[in-house]
Design an enzyme around this catalytic site. Structure first.
Site, PDB file in Angstrom:
ATOM      1  N   ASP A 138      30.624  45.542   1.445  1.00  0.00           N
ATOM      2  CA  ASP A 138      32.050  45.765   1.157  1.00  0.00           C
ATOM      3  C   ASP A 138      32.543  44.956  -0.049  1.00  0.00           C
ATOM      4  OD1 ASP A 138      32.052  47.391   3.339  1.00  0.00           O
ATOM      5  OD2 ASP A 138      33.086  45.991   4.670  1.00  0.00           O
ATOM      6  N   ARG A 286      23.735  51.080   3.932  1.00  0.00           N
ATOM      7  CA  ARG A 286      23.349  49.686   4.221  1.00  0.00           C
ATOM      8  C   ARG A 286      21.844  49.535   4.403  1.00  0.00           C
ATOM      9  NH1 ARG A 286      27.344  48.098   8.825  1.00  0.00           N
ATOM     10  NH2 ARG A 286      25.449  47.630   9.953  1.00  0.00           N
TER      11      ARG A 286
HETATM   12  O1  F6P Z   1      31.071  45.402   6.887  1.00  0.00           O
HETATM   13  C1  F6P Z   1      30.108  46.290   6.483  1.00  0.00           C
HETATM   14  C2  F6P Z   1      30.316  47.646   7.108  1.00  0.00           C
HETATM   15  O2  F6P Z   1      29.248  48.460   6.701  1.00  0.00           O
HETATM   16  C3  F6P Z   1      31.657  48.310   6.786  1.00  0.00           C
HETATM   17  O3  F6P Z   1      31.702  48.906   5.519  1.00  0.00           O
HETATM   18  C4  F6P Z   1      31.739  49.313   7.907  1.00  0.00           C
HETATM   19  O4  F6P Z   1      33.073  49.676   8.141  1.00  0.00           O
HETATM   20  C5  F6P Z   1      31.163  48.557   9.070  1.00  0.00           C
HETATM   21  O5  F6P Z   1      30.301  47.583   8.511  1.00  0.00           O
HETATM   22  C6  F6P Z   1      30.400  49.390  10.059  1.00  0.00           C
HETATM   23  O6  F6P Z   1      29.980  48.570  11.086  1.00  0.00           O
HETATM   24  P1  F6P Z   1      28.931  48.951  12.214  1.00  0.00           P
HETATM   25  O7  F6P Z   1      27.569  48.968  11.581  1.00  0.00           O
HETATM   26  O8  F6P Z   1      29.055  47.862  13.212  1.00  0.00           O
HETATM   27  O9  F6P Z   1      29.307  50.315  12.711  1.00  0.00           O
END
Ligand code: F6P
Length: 358
Positions: A138, A286
């Site tokens: 982010d 990610r």
């Molecule tokens: O903080 C990183 C992030 O990828 C955000 O962009 C996203 O909203 C969130 O984590 C998603 O989280 P999770 O993997 O817990 O669903």
């Protein structure tokens, strides 16, 4: 005297965590030789609370530069619950302090985002020696120009936008790409510009659907048979911007809206007549190997953290300011986030390019 250094990764994973761990470890061994021992704590603060840790061997830090995710495992342990005693009756803060002592740590390195840094600051206030390292796709950690993981995510998000261009053009469609970022629009702004999106919507700038549709119609009048929208997952419109978070969520539930992107795609179809599709790359943003940029950044940050350990500078987090790696006080950055300012240079770039920002 041998130093014992604990290391944990907390919050959502991202590319560059392992590269940073490697940077820390290799630089520590380089600087301190046999006078350092690294303790890997499993699954973030959860491992620190539950005493889930092990002494790591130097070979474990080899071959991980290019590996995504985290070899230590990670978990979200919300900061707001740190001082709350739940059904398990565990006093989490006391447990973390007890395990820090039991591990005989001289210092704890916490790799993570905003939540991780809040807890790192709490532990520092409780008297532990803590050093933070800023990760998140982010890019919203206060006090640093960049976090590791961000640029890899921009690469992946850009490729997603690139790939929908062909379908958009071939089918004369609007394609709405939902990118990660609940509060911060950095990823969407950068990937949107890099991917040549026509409309970029970010949480910091509430959108007006009329403006979005007008931009699409104008493009059609100019002979462009498609439009590409890069939309951050956390966007809301000007009406929702006036509401409190709970009220907004209740209204969306009442209207059966799952995500804003979903709604935007429907509204575009209804208001412009353009066939519209949306796609969500989600956690692909990610995943996987860090980009060369992030490998370099992670190595810069990791080796700098090793220097801080050796110099016994604690209560800080590593940051990049104007191309210089520096240490910020945890107390100065914890609880703040870095959002896209309305007058940011990249916003001006987008406007100069004639992009619609909602
Ligand atoms: O903080 C990183 C992030 O990828 C955000 O962009 C996203 O909203 C969130 O984590 C998603 O989280 P999770 O993997 O817990 O669903």
């Amino acid at each position: 005297m041998k130093k014992r250094i604990g290391i944990l990764t907390s919050g959502g994973d991202c590319p560059g965590l392992n590269a940073t761990i490697r940077g820390v470890a290799k630089a520590l061994y380089q600087r301190m030789g046999n006078n350092v021992e690294i303790i890997g704590i499993a699954n973030g603060y959860s491992g620190l609370i539950n005493g889930d840790y092990r002494v790591m061997q130097p070979y474990e830090f080899s071959g991980i530069l290019t590996v995504g995710g985290t070899i230590l495992g990670t978990k979200r342990t919300p900061f707001k619950l740190m001082r709350v005693i739940g059904d398990d009756e565990v006093d989490k803060v006391s447990a973390m302090k007890k395990n820090y002592k039991e591990m005989k740590l001289d210092c704890l390195l916490c790799l993570g985002g905003n939540g991780t840094h809040k807890t790192a600051n709490l532990l520092s206030e409780e008297g532990l020696h803590v050093i933070g390292l800023p990760k998140t796709i982010d890019n919203d950690i206060y006090g640093t120009d960049v976090t590791f993981g961000f640029h890899t995510a921009v690469d992946i998000a850009t490729e997603s936008i690139d790939r929908v261009h062909t379908t958009a053009g071939s089918h004369s469609r609007c394609m709405v790409v939902e990118l990660m970022g609940n509060k911060a629009g950095w990823l969407t702004l950068y990937a949107g510009i890099a991917g040549g999106a026509d409309i970029i919507l970010i949480p910091e700038l509430p959108y007006n659907i009329e403006n979005v549709c007008a931009a699409i119609t104008k493009r059609a009048e100019q002979g462009k048979n498609f439009s590409i929208l890069a939309v951050a997952e956390g966007v809301y419109d000007v009406e929702e911007a006036k509401m409190k978070k709970k009220e907004r969520a209740a209204k969306r539930a009442e209207q059966g809206i799952t995500t804003a992107t979903h709604r935007i795609a429907h509204q575009i179809e209804e208001m412009t007549g353009f066939e519209t599709r949306f796609c969500v790359p989600g956690h692909m943003q990610r995943g996987g190997s860090p980009s060369p940029y992030d490998r370099v950044l992670a190595t810069q940050f990791g080796t700098y953290a090793a220097k801080l350990v050796e110099e016994e500078i604690y209560g800080v987090t590593v940051a990049m300011n104007n191309n210089q790696v520096v240490a910020n006080r945890l107390e100065d950055i914890a609880g703040k986030s870095r959002l896209v300012p309305e007058d940011h240079g990249m916003i001006h770039v987008a406007r100069r390019m004639g992009l619609c920002l909602g």
